[in-house]
Design an enzyme around this catalytic site. Structure first.
Site, PDB file in Angstrom:
ATOM      1  N   CYS A  87       0.839  -1.200   0.000  1.00 24.03           N
ATOM      2  CA  CYS A  87       0.000   0.000   0.000  1.00 24.03           C
ATOM      3  C   CYS A  87       0.879   1.258   0.000  1.00 24.03           C
ATOM      4  CB  CYS A  87      -0.984  -0.038   1.166  1.00 24.03           C
ATOM      5  SG  CYS A  87      -2.318   1.181   1.001  1.00 24.03           S
ATOM      6  N   HIS A 104      -3.844  -5.028  -0.214  1.00 28.48           N
ATOM      7  CA  HIS A 104      -3.371  -5.574   1.065  1.00 28.48           C
ATOM      8  C   HIS A 104      -3.398  -7.101   1.042  1.00 28.48           C
ATOM      9  CE1 HIS A 104      -3.138  -1.843   3.435  1.00 28.48           C
ATOM     10  NE2 HIS A 104      -4.059  -1.420   2.594  1.00 28.48           N
ATOM     11  N   GLU A 147      -2.238  -9.046   3.147  1.00 27.98           N
ATOM     12  CA  GLU A 147      -2.464  -9.548   4.525  1.00 27.98           C
ATOM     13  C   GLU A 147      -3.939  -9.552   4.904  1.00 27.98           C
ATOM     14  OE1 GLU A 147      -1.425  -6.600   3.688  1.00 27.98           O
ATOM     15  OE2 GLU A 147      -2.049  -5.079   5.135  1.00 27.98           O
TER      16      GLU A 147
END
Lengths: 199, 251
Positions: free
Chosen positions: A76, A180, A182
């Protein structure tokens, strides 16, 4: 050892938890020596690019990160700081690892209106490099952002949202995702695993 | 293409899921982490956890629960219920929440939205609004719909956006729990007036209701609780039907 670069950007937690789920050993650090010795470095980021770049400079990381030879992954705003410049916050020069500019997403185009921030699950396509090994074209990943890197020779994935932008960039040992991983469920876990398996 | 989001909502009291759950093959139905993980595996796009504990002890339990959710769940999740200060919001961010919702406290003190958005970013702040139609006017209620305020829905949602809300979660208290569908005209009007995502909540009883609110109602996401918990609609089946109706979804 994997190092998560800490430059007081806040919320390193989700990246840490994702690495823990992947069974990886890691440290969260701003220590230059530790970053230089790491097998892999992750540069996370949330918030505003010009303020984040200032914090990176305060710690001297802006000159160290581009010299690393291990695999490096920006996420990001972390990716945005690896680009040439960002228009956010009145404009700021970034590390210039990827020679592209980070621009604001358009809120209106001939196709219609676009809600900004671009938030939610969107597809990535034109996938290149081992970062995306095992992933299908048009896989959904999770985004939360208002600025995005333009496309260029280092673009290794694209997303269309009001404009076509670099969903991911790759150049040598440097990689970055605007989305993202994650927070992107199984697809994101696979992308992180691919990064962790890089030599 | 940006997908429309499907969001199961879990009510939590003293660390346990309180909405009755009818999964037969889920060993620990009371554990909100296990239930959330199950929904994530089934294809939920996000999760919302609402703390309905009434005690200090219950709220402390919720914070540790949020840490456990953050460790286990690999999709975004939002937490809410009783958030009344920037410290409450910060505590939940530190515990790993991706977003928080504010409701009654923001109506009482709208500057709370500005404060949280300025410190943690708009993407972190969801303003939840419970509204009820009185004499043709949509009015904002607080305390789970029990208290009617003088605020009008469109004015309040615009103010919430201007103060920094990143998303609006709107529940029609007239439809909540009825399973008769969402007020789609209301959602369509709100979605066209605001440049931020609108999450529709309250009233889903069938797949058709969810299709309708995501198409005609122009909502960006649909939130539901009981239809998922009771297994009336499973998320994979819902998403297949949404896709068949031309709604972009993550499969």
């Amino acid at each position: 050892m994997i190092a998560i670069a800490d430059y007081d950007t806040g919320n390193l937690r989700s990246v840490s938890e994702a690495l823990r789920r992947a069974g990886a050993e890691f440290v969260v650090t701003s220590d230059i020596g530790t970053l230089r010795r790491a097998d892999k470095v992750i540069l996370p980021g949330v918030g505003e690019a010009s303020a984040s770049m200032a914090r990176l400079r305060e710690r001297g990381l802006d000159t160290v990160l581009p010299t690393l030879t291990c695999p490096v992954l920006g996420i990001c705003v972390g990716l945005q700081l690896m680009c040439r410049s960002s228009d956010e916050g009145g404009g700021v020069d970034c590390m210039g690892i990827f020679p592209v500019r980070v621009v604001r997403l358009p809120e209106a185009t001939p196709e219609g209106r676009w809600k900004v921030p671009h938030m939610g699950w969107d597809t990535i396509g034109e996938l290149r490099t081992p970062l995306f090994a095992g992933l299908d074209e048009e896989t959904y990943v999770y985004y939360v952002h208002s600025y995005a890197p333009q496309c260029g020779a280092d673009t290794i994935a694209v997303t269309d949202y009001g404009m076509r932008f670099s969903a991911a960039l790759g150049r040598g040992n440097f990689f970055g995702t605007q989305f993202h991983p994650e927070k992107s469920g199984a697809a994101g876990a696979r992308i992180l695993e691919n990064f962790l398996n890089m030599k | 293409m940006l997908a429309k989001r499907i969001i199961p909502c879990l009510d939590v009291c003293d660390g346990r899921t309180v909405t009755a759950v009818r999964f037969v093959d889920l060993r620990n139905v009371g554990d909100p982490v296990e239930l959330g993980a199950r929904y994530a595996e089934q294809g939920a796009d996000e999760l919302v956890y609402l703390d309905i504990s009434a005690t200090f002890e219950g709220r402390r339990t919720f914070t540790s629960l949020v840490s456990r959710i953050a460790a286990r769940i690999d999709i975004p999740f939002t937490v809410g219920g009783g958030i009344a200060s920037i410290d409450d919001a910060g505590r939940l961010l530190d515990a790993g929440a991706d977003k928080i919702t504010v409701n009654s406290a923001a109506v009482r003190d709208p500057a709370l939205i500005d404060a949280i958005a300025a410190k943690y970013g708009s993407q972190f702040v969801v303003v939840a609004i419970d509204a009820r139609q009185i004499d043709g006017v949509w009015r904002v209620t607080t305390h789970g719909g029990r208290r009617l305020t003088e605020r009008e829905l469109f004015a309040w949602s615009r103010e919430a956006w201007e103060r920094g809300a990143g998303e609006i979660l709107l529940t029609s208290m007239d439809h909540d729990g009825t399973r008769n569908g969402y007020p789609c005209d209301l959602f369509a009007q709100l979605s066209q007036r605001l440049p931020i995502p609108i999450v529709a909540s309250g009233g889903a009883g069938s797949v058709e209701h969810i299709v309708e609110v995501l198409t005609r109602g122009r909502a960006d996401a649909a939130l539901a609780a009981s239809i998922f918990h009771y297994g009336d609609i499973t998320i994979p089946e819902l998403k297949r039907q949404l896709q068949a109706c031309g709604v972009p979804v993550r499969l």
